[in-house]
Design a protein around this motif. Structure first.
Motif, PDB file in Angstrom:
ATOM      1  N   THR A  28       0.683  -1.121   0.082  1.00 50.97           N
ATOM      2  CA  THR A  28      -0.437  -0.221  -0.595  1.00 50.97           C
ATOM      3  C   THR A  28       0.664   1.509  -0.234  1.00 50.97           C
ATOM      4  O   THR A  28       2.000   1.531   1.058  1.00 50.97           O
ATOM      5  N   VAL A  29       0.572   2.244  -0.315  1.00 55.82           N
ATOM      6  CA  VAL A  29       1.525   3.433  -0.900  1.00 55.82           C
ATOM      7  C   VAL A  29       0.240   4.559   0.050  1.00 55.82           C
ATOM      8  O   VAL A  29      -1.182   4.523  -0.215  1.00 55.82           O
ATOM      9  N   THR A  30       0.732   5.488   1.075  1.00 52.56           N
ATOM     10  CA  THR A  30      -0.564   6.373   1.136  1.00 52.56           C
ATOM     11  C   THR A  30       0.206   8.083   0.821  1.00 52.56           C
ATOM     12  O   THR A  30       1.559   7.386   1.008  1.00 52.56           O
ATOM     13  N   LEU A  31      -0.499   8.416   0.439  1.00 57.91           N
ATOM     14  CA  LEU A  31      -0.395   9.330  -0.624  1.00 57.91           C
ATOM     15  C   LEU A  31      -0.965  10.763   0.412  1.00 57.91           C
ATOM     16  O   LEU A  31      -2.385  11.006   0.463  1.00 57.91           O
ATOM     17  N   THR A  32      -0.220  12.231   0.777  1.00 58.17           N
ATOM     18  CA  THR A  32      -1.151  12.886   1.351  1.00 58.17           C
ATOM     19  C   THR A  32      -1.406  14.137   0.643  1.00 58.17           C
ATOM     20  O   THR A  32       0.202  14.946   0.697  1.00 58.17           O
TER      21      THR A  32
END
Length: 677
Positions: free
Chosen positions: A478-482
């Motif tokens: 999972t890539v978490t991008l903000t």
């Protein structure tokens, strides 16, 4: 209609190092920009858009895009060479922004005199080059532009410096070869001569006929077919210490030592040679002799070109083609969807995957699916890097027999034993972490795979650094991008996820283009409160004016962004103030118009797109009958104030009462306030 044809005008895209040592380079770019704009304005070769991305260290961007050539000139003229700190610069970050912001199949030109500091983006840039099929050429000056002299001509320290320069420029050479561009090494004084390729590459309908790289260098023979539709035939050779012999279809030869020969005019600057060829149709040959790496590219202008994608064919009652968003899978067959553009009189005879640095090739089986489209099935894919070559015949010719033609892709591709898939189910919200699930599979050797996730906006992100894979078994991550809370709604961001096999022997990627969308919390429409109406209208409406003053507010909403006229030919002026204990923002609207334009409708739009309208009319007549009281009629999304019914009567002298006389006593004004989303 959809902007995917490669036969229209091109985008002019510059990525420029703006550190202190680049003043000469920036001056050369200014000169080239003026030449292109002034010579091609109003012609079919005029660029459709202009893009500029500056970079230095630690900054890069922003991307500036315009369709106005004069605005682009001003942007280039505003560049200044300053700062830079340590020697390496953020060149790959600037290139990443350009690749995600420019249209597919663009020509991008990067100017620098320093090595790349952000080497971690190498894989990302190659992935974006492959996905966009853009061509990137580098102009390398300063120490990067110094050509290596023989060791016998230098001291030991100079030899070591030359080896460092060679290593620094190698990355740019690899990227240029991957995209089908050039890595031009020149001194700063030579740069203005080298920029001629930009003028030529900005021409419309530019096609690639042959593209080849030999690294390491070796002697080789190349042949290419030129058809009657080709004009302005040009060959580019990048390399040093090489010689060649050119042979035309008629059997005439010219050596590289003949600068102004019967077949070509040869211009040399730095490591870059330009051969202006006559556009004689038929089979050409060029024999190159070199022991150092070199590249050869033959281009021309022609309406006949092609587009292609690797696709997966979905079976069923209505078969469809899904474009692969990553490298094709190695070890099996592959399918291409090829579209021939620019002519209805051509037919394909061959589509082949040709080794980029060798002579091997794999030909496919052609199946026409109509409208110039062909499905091409390959029973295998070359092991290394390859290009796509297309051959066919054009029946629209002056010859007795069909005219043979050849086209080739510029971008070098390769297959992979690694598969990366990713999908986003929604949009990003500013300030809220956003998760992208991805899957990695390999049909090669398993082990610990390196994972890299990057985005072109520099948004904070997190992802696993490794995934352990077993052959044929998938692993998820999972890539978490903000997106920062202040990100403007509508901003797009390109996320690239790479998976690299143990030992860095193989890699693949997934590229996602995401949008940042602010959630809608404001559902209130702007409110219009008419403060006053002043009308001194005479019998001749052209000699008198009327005025309206109104306050417009948006309560606790996102605020009024703009107020425009939907009806009315008068003048509208607005000012904004803050009033009351609650610091409410009020927009004051002042409208004035000739009495010949008796109606006005204001349209107010707030930050969430909610719309409020305010209508006013000074059309009046006299009524002497008793009228029922005013009533409010409420309908969905609107409030209508219904005025008394007005009928016309005659004054006591037998003539209609004048409008100006009546306004002295009473004014009946119809008012409609319509609020809609």
């Amino acid at each position: 209609m959809m902007g995917i044809s490669r036969n229209g005008s091109r985008v002019l895209c510059f990525v420029i190092d703006t550190t202190g040592s680049m003043s000469d380079d920036i001056a050369a770019v200014r000169e080239t920009t003026s030449l292109i704009i002034d010579s091609k304005r109003g012609t079919p070769d005029e660029p459709s858009a202009y893009i500029l991305v500056p970079f230095n260290d630690p900054d890069f961007g922003p991307l500036m895009r315009t369709t106005d050539p004069d605005v682009f000139k001003a942007q280039i003229n505003a560049l200044s060479a300053d700062g830079g700190g340590d020697f390496p610069e953020m060149s790959l970050s600037g290139l990443q922004v350009a690749l995600t912001g420019a249209p597919p199949s663009s020509e991008i030109f990067l100017f620098t005199d320093a090595p790349a500091k952000d080497l971690n983006l190498m894989g990302t840039v190659i992935a974006l080059i492959e996905r966009t099929k853009s061509v990137v050429s580098f102009f390398l000056t300063g120490s990067l532009g110094l050509r290596r002299r023989r060791a016998s001509d230098q001291g030991q320290g100079q030899v070591q410096h030359s080896r460092m320069v060679e290593s620094d420029s190698q990355l740019y050479m690899e990227l240029s070869q991957a995209s089908g561009g050039q890595a031009i090494q020149v001194t700063k004084t030579e740069l203005p001569k080298a920029t001629s390729i930009i003028v030529e590459s900005s021409s419309s309908s530019l096609v690639t006929i042959l593209q080849a790289v030999r690294s390491p260098g070796r002697a080789d023979n190349f042949s290419f077919t030129v058809d009657e539709s080709v004009r302005n035939l040009t060959a580019y050779v990048t390399g040093s210490s090489l010689s060649f012999t050119l042979t035309s279809p008629s059997g005439v030869s010219q050596s590289s030592g003949e600068v102004n020969g019967s077949l070509a005019t040869i211009k040399t600057v730095g490591n870059f040679l330009t051969l202006g060829l006559d556009s004689q149709a038929g089979l050409w040959e060029i024999s190159v002799s070199s022991t150092v790496p070199y590249s050869l590219k033959v281009v021309g202008q022609s309406a006949i070109d092609f587009l292609f994608d690797f696709v997966e064919v979905s079976q069923g009652p209505h078969p469809a083609f899904a474009v692969l968003e990553s490298r094709p899978q190695a070890g099996g067959n592959a399918t291409l969807l090829v579209s021939v553009t620019g002519s209805e009189s051509v037919s394909l005879t061959e589509v082949a995957l040709v080794e980029a640095s060798g002579s091997g090739e794999v030909s496919g089986t052609l199946e026409s699916v109509g409208s110039g489209d062909f499905l091409v099935t390959m029973d295998r894919i070359p092991d290394g890097e390859f290009v796509v070559r297309l051959r066919g015949e054009n029946s629209a010719t002056t010859r007795a027999l069909p005219d043979s033609f050849q086209r080739q892709s510029s971008t070098r591709l390769r297959a992979s034993t690694v598969m990366v898939t990713a999908k986003a189910e929604s949009d990003l919200e500013p300030g809220t972490p956003f998760s992208v699930l991805f899957t990695v599979t390999t049909n090669g050797t398993g082990g610990s795979f390196t994972i890299r996730a990057t985005n072109d906006r520099g948004f904070p992100s997190s992802s696993p650094t490794t995934l352990t894979l077993v052959t044929g078994v998938s692993a998820n991550g999972t890539v978490t991008l903000t997106a920062p809370a202040n990100t403007v709604s509508g901003t797009d961001v390109t996320l690239t996820i790479e998976a690299e096999s143990p030992g860095a022997t193989d890699t693949n990627y997934a590229v996602l283009r995401l949008s940042v969308v602010s959630p809608v919390t404001d559902f209130s429409r702007p409110v219009c409160d008419v403060v006053s109406v002043t009308a001194n209208c005479s019998d001749d409406c052209s000699l008198s004016m009327w005025e309206l003053s109104a306050n417009l507010t948006d309560g606790n909403g996102t605020g009024i962004e703009r107020i425009t006229l939907r009806q009315g030919n008068g003048t509208l002026n607005t000012t904004t103030t803050v009033e009351g204990a609650g610091n409410m923002t009020v927009t004051l609207a002042a409208y004035s118009a000739s009495c010949c334009s008796p109606e006005v409708e204001l349209v107010a739009v707030d930050g969430a797109g909610n719309v409020g309208t305010c209508f006013r009319s000074i059309r009046v007549t006299v009524d002497t009958t008793v009228q029922p009281p005013v009533t409010n009629v409420i309908t969905e999304n609107s409030i209508t104030v219904t005025p008394p019914i007005v009928t016309t009567t005659t004054a006591s002298r037998g003539h209609p009462l004048s409008l100006s006389s009546y306004l002295c006593s009473i004014m009946l004004v119809s008012v409609t306030l319509v609020l809609s989303r």
